[in-house]
Design an enzyme around this catalytic site. Structure first.
Site, PDB file in Angstrom:
ATOM      1  N   CYS A 133       0.702  -1.160  -0.016  1.00 18.61           N
ATOM      2  CA  CYS A 133      -0.052   0.015   0.021  1.00 18.61           C
ATOM      3  C   CYS A 133       0.756   1.251  -0.169  1.00 18.61           C
ATOM      4  CB  CYS A 133      -1.016  -0.017   1.250  1.00 18.61           C
ATOM      5  SG  CYS A 133      -1.833  -1.748   1.448  1.00 18.61           S
ATOM      6  N   ASP A 178      -3.890  -9.469   8.246  1.00 21.46           N
ATOM      7  CA  ASP A 178      -2.623  -9.199   8.969  1.00 21.46           C
ATOM      8  C   ASP A 178      -2.460  -7.787   9.502  1.00 21.46           C
ATOM      9  OD1 ASP A 178      -2.308  -8.005   6.288  1.00 21.46           O
ATOM     10  OD2 ASP A 178      -0.067  -8.369   6.430  1.00 21.46           O
TER      11      ASP A 178
END
Length: 570
Positions: free
Chosen positions: A2, A96
Site C-alpha cells: 500500500c 494481517d
C-alpha cells in the site's frame, strides 16, 4: 502492499492529504481513505492482498477508537501471531493489518521482535496524541518524513511530501553520488528537507518532539549467535528447512502469486523450491530479455523451465523504448536509480499487472548473505559488481565548489572478518538498500507486490554467521549454497557464474541511444543545477566514450538520470 501518509501537528487541510494520496495512487488502487482529527490526518491507498473485504480497509481503527493504523507491507506470520494473541483481542477481520495493530496494543514496541515480514507503519494514539512508527529489519518497505515548523509529515514516497513541502536538493548527497556512487546513508535522501527512517528503526513523535531508536541490533544477534554450526550436511539441512518455511510464509495471499526468474543460482533455487512446495500451483514465471545474446539470460532460464515445466512469460526491452520509459520510471523513483536493467525489470511488473497478477516472488538477498559478489574475494572496495579496476565515475567533470562537497562515505566495521564487514556494508548501507528502493518503486508503479523470501531475517542471520569457507571456497562464491542448489536445478545453472550485466546498456548508449544521451546532456546544461558541471570536460568524456571501445557506462547513466530528475526544477 500500500501507500501510507500522515500529517501530525501543525494545521493542514484534508485537501493536503488528498494531494499526497493522489500522487502515489499507483501504490494502492483498490481503496483510498482518510482519517482526520484535530491533531492528526492519516491517509491510505490500499492494494488488497490478504482479506480482500472492506472490513480490512485502512486507516484501521481498534474497537475502542483509540488507536489508528496505516500500514504498508505484509506480516507473513500473522496467523501464528493471531493464535498467540488469542482472546486478548477481539478480531473483526482475517487480515494481517488487524493482527499488527493487536500486537502493538498488547506488546507495545516489543511487538516488532515478533514480526516476520516487510513493513512500514504508523499508529496514532488518540489519547496520548502520539505517533509510533516503524520499519522492517532490512528496510524493504519505505518510510519518508519531513519534520519542521511544528509538524511531522510522513509517507511511502518522496513525491507525496513534495506535494506540500518545497523541493530542496541535498547537494552533498548528489556530490557523493557522482564521486563515489553513493545513494546516501540510511537516514539520507537526495533532498535536504526529507529524511528516511532506517531499516530496523522505530520512531515516536509527540508534541513536536521526535525520537528515533534502533530496534533490530543485527551485529549483536550475529555475535550472540556465533557458535559451531555443525557439519556441512547439518548446515545445508538447517538452512534448507528455514528456506522452505520462508517460502511457505510468503505464499500466504488471497490473490494469485507469480515469479520473477533470471538465469542465476538464486532465483533458480527459489523456483525449484516453490514448485517442490506447491506442485499443483503451476506458477507463472516472468523474465526479461533484450535480444542480445551477450547479456540475455534466456539460455539458463529456458533450462530451468524445461526442468520445472512452469509457464514462462518473456518480456522484451528494445532500445527504442528506453527514452520514454526512463522518463516514466524516473518520476516513480524520485531519486537516482540503477540504469537500463531497472527499466527492463519494470516491464515485468507491468506485464504481470496486465495478466492480473498482484504478487510476484523474487530471489533478492542471497548475494549479501552468502558473499556472492566478486569483490568479496578481491582487494577492492567496489560498490558495483563487475567493474574491475576501471572507475565507474567521472568526478573530474564536477565544478570545483560542488565536487568539494563530496566526501568518501565511511561505513562501520563491527566484525573481525573483512568479508563480514563487506557483507554488513552491502546489507545495510549500499547494495541492498538501493536495490530494494529501485524494486519497490518499479513494482508499485504497476500496482504489484514484490516479495523476497531470501530476506527472511532468519535466513540472513544464519548464512551471514557461517564461517567464511562456507561462503567462498576455491574461488567459488556462495559455495555451500551452490551445493544446496545442485539437488534441485540442472548442473549448468548451479555452476553458472555471477553475471553483473543484464542489458547492453553500454553499447546502446554509444550507438542507438546517442540522440537520447545528447538530449540529456543538453537538458543538464539548461537546468538550474548546470553549475554543478564542467560541460567542456563532460563533452570530452562523451566523445571519448563514443570513439573508443565502450567501457563502463555508469557515469553516463548518472548524467542521464540526473537530467531526467532535475531538468524541471526551477
Amino acid at each position: 502492499m500500500c501507500g501510507i501518509a500522515g500529517i501530525i501537528g501543525a494545521s493542514h487541510f484534508k485537501e493536503n492529504m488528498q494531494k499526497m494520496l493522489e500522487s502515489m495512487g499507483h501504490r494502492g488502487p483498490d481503496h483510498s481513505a482518510i482519517y482526520k482529527s484535530k491533531n492528526c490526518i492519516l491517509g491510505h491507498n490500499r492494494l488488497s492482498i490478504i482479506d480482500l473485504s472492506e472490513d480490512a480497509n485502512q486507516p484501521f481503527i481498534d474497537p475502542t477508537g483509540r488507536y489508528h493504523l496505516v500500514f504498508n507491507g505484509e506480516i507473513y506470520n500473522y496467523k501464528e501471531l493471531r493464535e498467540e494473541i488469542g482472546n486478548r483481542y477481539q478480531f473483526r477481520t482475517s487480515s494481517d493489518t488487524e493482527v499488527l495493530l493487536a500486537s502493538y496494543i498488547i506488546y507495545g514496541k516489543d511487538c516488532l521482535e515478533k514480526l516476520n515480514g516487510m513493513f512500514a507503519f504508523a499508529i496514532w494514539d488518540q489519547d496520548k496524541k502520539k505517533v509510533f512508527a516503524a520499519r522492517d529489519r532490512f528496510g524493504v518497505k519505505p518510510f519518508y518524513y519531513s519534520h519542521n515548523q511544528g509538524s511531522f509529515i510522513f509517507c511511502s514516497e518522496i513525491k507525496a511530501i513534495h506535494t506540500i513541502v518545497n523541493k530542496v536538493v541535498n547537494e552533498t548527497a548528489w556530490a557523493n553520488y557522482f564521486s563515489y556512487g553513493s545513494y546516501g546513508m540510511p537516514e539520507e535522501t537526495f533532498y535536504s528537507n526529507i529524511s528516511q527512517l532506517p531499516g530496523g528503526y522505530f520512531l515516536e513523535y509527540q508534541e513536536g518532539s521526535l525520537q528515533k531508536y534502533c530496534w533490530y541490533n543485527f551485529e549483536k544477534r550475529i555475535k550472540d549467535g556465533a557458535s559451531d554450526s555443525g557439519s556441512e550436511a547439518e548446515i545445508k539441512n538447517n538452512y534448507l528447512n528455514l528456506l522452505e518455511d520462508a517460502i511457505k510464509l510468503r505464499f500466504r495471499a488471497d490473490v494469485q502469486v507469480g515469479f520473477n526468474l533470471s538465469g542465476g543460482v538464486d532465483s533458480s533455487l527459489l523456483l525449484a523450491l516453490v514448485n517442490h512446495l506447491h506442485p499443483n500451483h503451476n506458477i507463472r514465471a516472468y523474465t526479461f530479455y533484450t535480444g542480445d545474446e551477450r547479456y540475455d539470460e534466456l539460455p539458463w532460464v529456458e533450462q530451468m523451465i524445461a526442468n520445472t515445466g512452469n509457464p514462462l512469460e518473456m518480456v522484451r526491452l528494445n532500445s527504442a523504448e528506453v527514452p520514454q520509459l526512463a522518463e516514466i520510471i524516473s518520476d516513480y523513483q524520485d531519486e537516482p536509480f540503477g540504469g537500463i536493467p531497472t527499466l527492463a525489470y519494470s516491464k515485468i511488473f507491468r506485464q504481470a499487472s496486465e495478466d492480473g497478477m498482484k504478487v510476484l516472488l523474487d530471489g533478492q538477498g542471497m548475494d549479501e548473505q552468502w558473499a556472492g559478489y566478486d569483490y568479496y574475494s578481491s582487494n577492492t572496495n567496489n560498490l558495483i559488481q563487475g567493474v574491475g579496476k576501471e572507475s565507474a565515475f567521472k568526478p573530474e567533470v564536477l565544478s570545483r565548489d560542488f565536487g568539494e562537497l563530496g566526501k568518501q562515505p565511511q561505513y562501520p566495521e563491527p566484525f573481525s572478518s573483512r568479508v563480514q564487514n563487506l557483507q554488513y556494508r552491502d546489507l545495510f548501507y549500499t547494495k541492498l538498500p538501493r536495490t530494494l528502493r529501485f524494486n519497490d518503486r518499479v513494482s508499485m508503479a504497476a500496482s504489484t507486490e514484490l516479495r523476497e523470501p531470501f530476506l527472511d531475517y532468519r535466513l540472513v542471520e544464519f548464512a551471514f554467521g557461517l564461517p567464511e569457507n562456507m561462503k567462498i571456497r576455491g574461488g567459488v562464491h556462495k559455495f555451500l549454497l551452490r551445493e544446496i542448489v545442485k539437488e534441485f536445478v540442472p548442473f549448468e545453472v548451479a555452476e553458472a557464474p555471477k553475471r553483473p550485466l543484464q542489458t547492453p546498456q553500454r553499447e546502446w548508449l554509444g550507438s542507438e541511444l546517442v540522440p537520447f544521451v545528447e538530449q540529456s546532456l543538453q537538458d543538464l546544461k539548461e537546468c538550474r543545477y548546470a553549475i554543478w558541471f564542467d560541460f567542456d570536460l563532460m563533452e570530452r568524456e562523451w566523445k571519448s566514450y563514443r570513439k573508443n571501445e565502450k567501457g563502463h557506462s555508469f557515469f553516463l547513466w548518472q548524467w542521464i538520470n540526473t537530467a531526467l530528475l532535475l531538468k524541471n526544477y526551477q
